[in-house]
Design a protein around this motif. Sequence first.
Motif, PDB file in Angstrom:
ATOM      1  N   MET A 174      51.145 -16.204 -45.624  1.00 12.98           N
ATOM      2  CA  MET A 174      50.634 -14.813 -45.558  1.00 12.98           C
ATOM      3  C   MET A 174      49.898 -14.906 -44.012  1.00 12.98           C
ATOM      4  O   MET A 174      49.822 -13.559 -43.330  1.00 12.98           O
ATOM      5  CB  MET A 174      49.739 -14.460 -46.551  1.00 12.98           C
ATOM      6  N   GLN A 175      49.361 -15.872 -43.697  1.00 14.40           N
ATOM      7  CA  GLN A 175      48.581 -16.135 -42.438  1.00 14.40           C
ATOM      8  C   GLN A 175      49.487 -16.226 -41.383  1.00 14.40           C
ATOM      9  O   GLN A 175      49.225 -16.035 -40.108  1.00 14.40           O
ATOM     10  CB  GLN A 175      47.607 -17.004 -42.366  1.00 14.40           C
ATOM     11  N   SER A 176      50.995 -16.433 -41.554  1.00 12.15           N
ATOM     12  CA  SER A 176      52.072 -16.610 -40.544  1.00 12.15           C
ATOM     13  C   SER A 176      52.676 -15.254 -40.278  1.00 12.15           C
ATOM     14  O   SER A 176      53.385 -15.365 -39.316  1.00 12.15           O
ATOM     15  CB  SER A 176      52.824 -17.610 -40.960  1.00 12.15           C
ATOM     16  N   VAL A 177      52.648 -14.424 -41.160  1.00 11.72           N
ATOM     17  CA  VAL A 177      53.194 -13.174 -40.777  1.00 11.72           C
ATOM     18  C   VAL A 177      52.409 -12.008 -40.221  1.00 11.72           C
ATOM     19  O   VAL A 177      51.134 -12.131 -40.548  1.00 11.72           O
ATOM     20  CB  VAL A 177      54.056 -12.606 -42.202  1.00 11.72           C
ATOM     21  N   LYS A 178      53.004 -10.994 -39.649  1.00 14.34           N
ATOM     22  CA  LYS A 178      52.077  -9.880 -39.404  1.00 14.34           C
ATOM     23  C   LYS A 178      52.187  -8.652 -40.250  1.00 14.34           C
ATOM     24  O   LYS A 178      53.284  -8.138 -40.845  1.00 14.34           O
ATOM     25  CB  LYS A 178      52.828  -9.559 -38.017  1.00 14.34           C
TER      26      LYS A 178
END
Length: 359
Positions: A354-358
């Motif tokens: 989730m922290q890697s996607v916008k």
Amino acid sequence: MDRRSVIKHAGLAGILAAGAAPAVQAQPTIRWRLTSSFPKSLDTIHGAADVFAKKIGEMSGGKFQVSVHVPGELVPAFGVVDAVQQGTVEAGHTAPYYYFGKDDTFAIGTAIPFGMNSRQLTAWFYDGNGMKLMREFYDQYNIVNFPGGNTGAQMGGWYRKEIKSPADIKGLKFRVGGFAGKVLSRLGGVPQNIPGGEIYQALEKGTIDATEWVGPYDDEKLGFYKVAKNYYYPGWWEGGAQLDFYINKKAYNDLPNDYKAMVEAAASHAHTTMQAMYDARNPAALKRLVANGVKVQAFPKSVMDEAFKQAMELYEELSASNPNWKKVYTDYRNFQRDANLWFRFTEARFDSYMQSVKL
């Protein structure tokens, strides 16, 4: 009046005439004093004590009142254990690791370097052996403990100079909470245990070279960014720092059972509320700090690896020399090992994605 009503009232009259009426227990009026280790200006960490006191007052209809006192009003910031143990006050709100000088086992009640995160620690206390083991330990100090909030994983602090390797820790005068100073010392640093309300002045005057407190929301309030611009993460010594409500054993045992239940419920409410406040307020505070020129950066892996190595060696030494520590720490570490295995497949992987996607 119908037949059943006549029988009902006649029966009650008979009971009253016989002097056998059931006793109606009126709630007693009780006043407790609670001393906090934290300044009132920090509405998150000090605020947990206010939440606790307010909830007890509401549940008791005002019959059970808890007054909250700031450091220095009744006892010093780090005097909570002595005050509760001796019955000078009925209750306290503090970070157990401040008292590691009495016994290193106190630190496990808050956070130890490379210890559990907040959810794991809460699970260990409420559904593992944590509460039982710590209650047995605190019994030596006439204290009954209740979890009283958690900051979540903390930031790694404010530094005048950049930290590029373990060598940059050597000689560093660093304000760090309690027990973590033992690992800092093994890295060559010089730990300073200073109450929250006195840190800024020490950093501004150069009495210390660096400091940690909690995270963006509190750190912004304390103004550290005005003096030091290098803001590191993570606080490897506080992966989930828990506070405690300490209750004098006699004061607690003297409570009616319904009041004991109120203490337990109010503490749990404050415990949840405090972390919710941090999780809700830290993101916006971090944005403001960056806008003020703060340089946010991760500790180099070499620093993390050396700190981990020193922490594990320290724990082995304590387990060999301190029976209290060994008893609690062995269970703590076994629980963490299994919890990490579970989190690896769920929380950690989900969060990482989730922290890697916008969004």
